[in-house]
Write a protein that holds these residues in place. Structure first.
Motif, PDB file in Angstrom:
ATOM      1  N   THR A  74     -24.880  24.444 -63.433  1.00  0.00           N
ATOM      2  CA  THR A  74     -25.135  25.874 -63.315  1.00  0.00           C
ATOM      3  C   THR A  74     -24.208  26.429 -62.242  1.00  0.00           C
ATOM      4  O   THR A  74     -23.310  25.751 -61.764  1.00  0.00           O
ATOM      5  N   THR A  79     -20.732  29.238 -65.204  1.00  0.00           N
ATOM      6  CA  THR A  79     -20.820  30.533 -65.877  1.00  0.00           C
ATOM      7  C   THR A  79     -19.457  30.966 -66.399  1.00  0.00           C
ATOM      8  O   THR A  79     -19.337  31.465 -67.521  1.00  0.00           O
ATOM      9  N   VAL A  95     -26.040  26.147 -67.675  1.00  0.00           N
ATOM     10  CA  VAL A  95     -26.935  27.285 -67.471  1.00  0.00           C
ATOM     11  C   VAL A  95     -26.213  28.362 -66.671  1.00  0.00           C
ATOM     12  O   VAL A  95     -25.778  28.116 -65.540  1.00  0.00           O
ATOM     13  N   ARG A  96     -26.097  29.542 -67.243  1.00  0.00           N
ATOM     14  CA  ARG A  96     -25.437  30.660 -66.571  1.00  0.00           C
ATOM     15  C   ARG A  96     -26.255  31.112 -65.353  1.00  0.00           C
ATOM     16  O   ARG A  96     -27.460  30.883 -65.268  1.00  0.00           O
ATOM     17  N   ASP A  98     -27.304  34.013 -64.617  1.00  0.00           N
ATOM     18  CA  ASP A  98     -28.407  34.924 -64.913  1.00  0.00           C
ATOM     19  C   ASP A  98     -29.602  34.224 -65.552  1.00  0.00           C
ATOM     20  O   ASP A  98     -30.665  34.834 -65.714  1.00  0.00           O
ATOM     21  N   ASP A  99     -29.451  32.946 -65.912  1.00  0.00           N
ATOM     22  CA  ASP A  99     -30.583  32.152 -66.413  1.00  0.00           C
ATOM     23  C   ASP A  99     -31.054  31.107 -65.397  1.00  0.00           C
ATOM     24  O   ASP A  99     -31.978  30.330 -65.680  1.00  0.00           O
ATOM     25  N   LYS A 100     -30.437  31.098 -64.227  1.00  0.00           N
ATOM     26  CA  LYS A 100     -30.704  30.020 -63.267  1.00  0.00           C
ATOM     27  C   LYS A 100     -32.163  29.995 -62.818  1.00  0.00           C
ATOM     28  O   LYS A 100     -32.753  28.924 -62.664  1.00  0.00           O
ATOM     29  N   ARG A 102     -34.688  30.590 -64.464  1.00  0.00           N
ATOM     30  CA  ARG A 102     -35.544  30.041 -65.531  1.00  0.00           C
ATOM     31  C   ARG A 102     -35.086  28.661 -65.987  1.00  0.00           C
ATOM     32  O   ARG A 102     -35.531  28.161 -67.013  1.00  0.00           O
ATOM     33  N   ASN A 106     -36.754  26.481 -69.013  1.00  0.00           N
ATOM     34  CA  ASN A 106     -36.006  26.340 -70.261  1.00  0.00           C
ATOM     35  C   ASN A 106     -35.756  24.877 -70.625  1.00  0.00           C
ATOM     36  O   ASN A 106     -35.553  24.549 -71.796  1.00  0.00           O
TER      37      ASN A 106
END
Length: 414
Positions: A74, A79, A95-96, A98-100, A102, A106
């Motif tokens: 991540t 990204t 994992v980008r 902006d999804d870190k 979650r 996930n």
């Protein structure tokens, strides 16, 4: 499950990694060295090409040492170059940023315990807690890829920050580093709008024996009112980190930095006058496209005469997609390295000068490691001959030479 988190880059990444480690602990996972872990999360940075390379090398090394490990990448490099990172050995997920937040949900790792379960100083080896209050950036410095990898500026509401501060203090942390990608923009995106000054004023009013250390703050955001808060409040560390980047106005303009070298010099000097004991650090970039010998000489002259106490040196690195990457006048690599070495030498002299100026003064500090290392409120480090427990406030006289420091605490503070 055994896990390891490897972090590259800035304090924002450090804050993100602390959050991940806490979530893992909530789910019953146990920390382990990367070579023995079932899951390794690599939180990458992409501020320079060497940061990208460091992440790649680390992922390959972990996979080589631990062939069965599952790697999740991540952060900013993951990204920016997701496909390249996904192709590295043992990387199962990318994992980008902006999804870190979650990331673990996930991955379906389970565990429904609250993200706020008990923590204590020492998590991820940290005595101080790193608190992210903002992420993203709306500025457009010509060399920087971070607005692309972090997105627009987004602030955490003040009430949530204060709740987190209370939780961290109750857990036993005595120092909290306040950080953000563009910290000075804090609150501009909130409804109603707020400001960094409002946030720091609220932290200054916290009724606990805790020290807040403000991380990197852009020069144009370091207002006289913020400086006065630090002057007046024992809760705010006398420590400023103000990225200069360069002392040539021509280069600053090409960098799209919204201030002049004179503005910066006046700001740094005003802090030194009001807070003679304050640490004032900076970042500088050497070898920016078009940097001439005279531009570099301006940078060197300013730093040598400045009130700065430490300098982080970044050799310029092309970031694809930035305006600077398309500029002419690229500086040859050997020249960039030579200039970087010279500025590092200046930085060593500045640090020694500041330490000498503080010799014999009594400063408050927090014990780290096994209790023999103390970091003071103004960011000086000293070894004490008689070890105290870790995470204890103490007062000590600053020795003249860090390498020879063996001072005794004057008064451990309960």
């Amino acid at each position: 499950m055994k896990y390891a988190v490897i972090t590259f880059g800035c304090r924002v990444n450090q804050a993100d990694s602390l959050h991940l480690e806490e979530q893992l602990a909530v789910r019953g996972a146990r920390s382990a060295p990367p070579e023995a872990a079932d899951l390794v999360i690599v939180n990458t940075c992409s501020v320079t090409a060497s940061a990208d390379q460091g992440a790649r090398q680390t992922i390959r090394r972990v996979a080589r040492m631990n062939p069965r490990v599952k790697i999740v990448a991540t952060g900013c490099y993951a990204t920016r170059c997701a496909d390249d990172v996904a192709a590295l050995p043992n990387v199962l997920h990318v994992v980008r940023n902006d999804d870190k937040d979650r990331l673990l949900d996930n991955l379906l790792l389970g565990g429904d315990g609250p993200c706020g379960a008990p923590l204590e100083p020492g998590v991820a080896g940290r005595t101080a807690w790193t608190l992210r209050v903002q992420t993203g950036c709306d500025e457009r410095c010509s060399y920087c890829i971070i607005p692309t990898t972090r997105g627009r500026g987004r602030s955490t509401p003040l009430d949530r920050i204060l709740d987190e501060v209370e939780r961290v203090i109750q857990a036993g942390f005595k120092e909290i580093a306040v950080t953000g990608v563009h910290l000075g923009s804090y609150g501009r995106d909130l409804t109603p709008a707020s400001s960094l000054h409002e946030l720091l004023a609220a932290l200054a009013d916290v009724d606990d024996d805790v020290l807040f250390r403000v991380s990197s703050l852009e020069p144009m955001d370091c207002t006289p009112a913020i400086v006065e808060l630090v002057v007046d409040s024992p809760r705010l560390a006398p420590h400023f980190h103000l990225p200069l980047q360069h002392a040539s106005d021509r280069i600053l303009e090409a960098m799209q930095r919204p201030y002049t070298a004179a503005f910066y010099a006046t700001l740094a000097e005003s802090i030194r006058v009001k807070l003679p004991h304050a640490a004032i650090g900076s970042d500088v970039i050497v070898g920016f496209p078009g940097e001439t010998d005279e531009d570099f000489a301006e940078l060197e002259r300013y730093l040598e005469s400045s009130p700065l106490t430490h300098v982080h040196v970044f050799p310029y690195s092309d970031r694809p997609g930035t305006r600077a990457s398309m500029l002419d006048g690229k500086v040859p690599g050997p020249v960039v390295r030579q200039r970087g070495q010279r500025i590092r030498e200046v930085g060593v002299a500045l640090a020694a000068r500041f330490r000498a100026s503080q010799s014999g003064s009594v400063r408050r500090g927090l014990t780290l490691e096994d209790g023999t290392l103390v970091v003071t409120d103004n960011y000086l480090k000293a070894r004490i001959a008689s070890g105290l427990p870790r995470n204890v406030w103490t007062e000590l006289a600053i020795p003249p030479d860090e390498a020879k420091a063996s001072c005794h605490p004057l008064a451990p503070i309960a």
